[in-house]
Scaffold this active site. Structure first.
Site, short mmCIF file in Angstrom:
data_model
loop_
_atom_site.label_atom_id
_atom_site.label_comp_id
_atom_site.label_asym_id
_atom_site.label_seq_id
_atom_site.Cartn_x
_atom_site.Cartn_y
_atom_site.Cartn_z
N HIS A 226 19.68 -36.66 -10.01
CA HIS A 226 18.77 -36.45 -11.15
C HIS A 226 17.32 -36.30 -10.70
O HIS A 226 16.96 -36.61 -9.56
CB HIS A 226 18.90 -37.60 -12.15
CG HIS A 226 18.44 -38.93 -11.64
ND1 HIS A 226 17.12 -39.33 -11.65
CD2 HIS A 226 19.13 -39.99 -11.12
CE1 HIS A 226 17.00 -40.55 -11.17
NE2 HIS A 226 18.22 -40.98 -10.82
N CYS B 133 21.51 -44.16 -7.68
CA CYS B 133 21.50 -42.72 -7.93
C CYS B 133 20.63 -42.01 -6.89
O CYS B 133 19.77 -42.61 -6.25
CB CYS B 133 20.98 -42.43 -9.33
SG CYS B 133 22.12 -42.94 -10.64
#
EC number: 2.3.2.-
Length: 205
Positions: free
Chosen positions: A165, A181
């Site tokens: 992301h 992440c």
């Protein structure tokens, strides 16, 4: 006069060498971090001069037996490679999970979302109670932790909980400070999002 001629020849030789390198070496995308208007949002310019050059998006020589379109994440060196084939890849600088949140393995991109909603996991809310107000989801926007794009990684067990992301925190690139992440600068995640396909293999080293 002879010295002047030598200098000219040397300069021409250097320019030829540089031109040769640019055709078989790397291409830099340092100029691609300006302000961006995207889906009604105004992404600010990233002060890319403050980011180490090795983390700037660039095309590099990268030998891999993986098929084009595969993504390889090198968590140790903080690089993400998008395999182009023929020994080439686009390399991005990334931020990775801090100590205790690292992971590795193979997954695939199951979903892609532009300007996604962010919903903190219950474990994160337990660690940071102030995030409880986002239990129902944080609306997309410039301050959203998922940034301008998110790609959701699934494995054999389903949703891995991990994402590729964007991030408004450009100064976190090259560091280990996420909850697992893989984060990229917003201008980079937009570029990667346009290249990567749903179903693409993702290898996290």
């Amino acid at each position: 006069m002879r010295m002047k001629s030598f200098a000219i020849v040397a300069a021409l030789a250097l320019s030829t060498a540089i031109a040769g390198c640019s055709s078989i070496g790397m291409q830099m995308f340092t100029n691609d971090y300006g302000a961006v208007s995207d889906a009604g949002y105004q992404l600010p310019r990233i002060p890319i001069e403050k980011v180490p050059m090795k983390y700037h998006r660039q095309e590099v020589n990268y030998d891999s037996s993986e098929r084009p379109g595969t993504i390889i994440v090198d968590t140790q060196n903080k690089f993400l490679y998008f395999i182009e084939g023929d020994g080439r890849a686009i390399r991005y600088g990334i931020g990775v999970g801090r100590e205790g949140f690292e992971w590795h393995g193979t997954a695939h991109i199951a979903l892609k979302r532009e300007w996604p909603t962010w919903t903190p996991p219950s474990q994160m809310i337990h660690r940071q109670p102030e995030l409880a107000k986002f239990a129902g989801g944080m609306e997309p926007g410039l301050k959203n932790p998922l940034g301008a794009r998110a790609m959701y990684l699934f494995n054999k067990g389903g949703d891995s909980g991990y994402r590729l992301h964007g991030s408004p925190e450009w100064n976190s690139i090259g560091k280990a400070m996420s909850s697992g992440c893989i984060r990229l600068m917003n201008q980079d995640i937009i570029d990667l999002y346009d290249r990567a396909s749903v179903g693409a293999k993702v290898i996290v080293l």
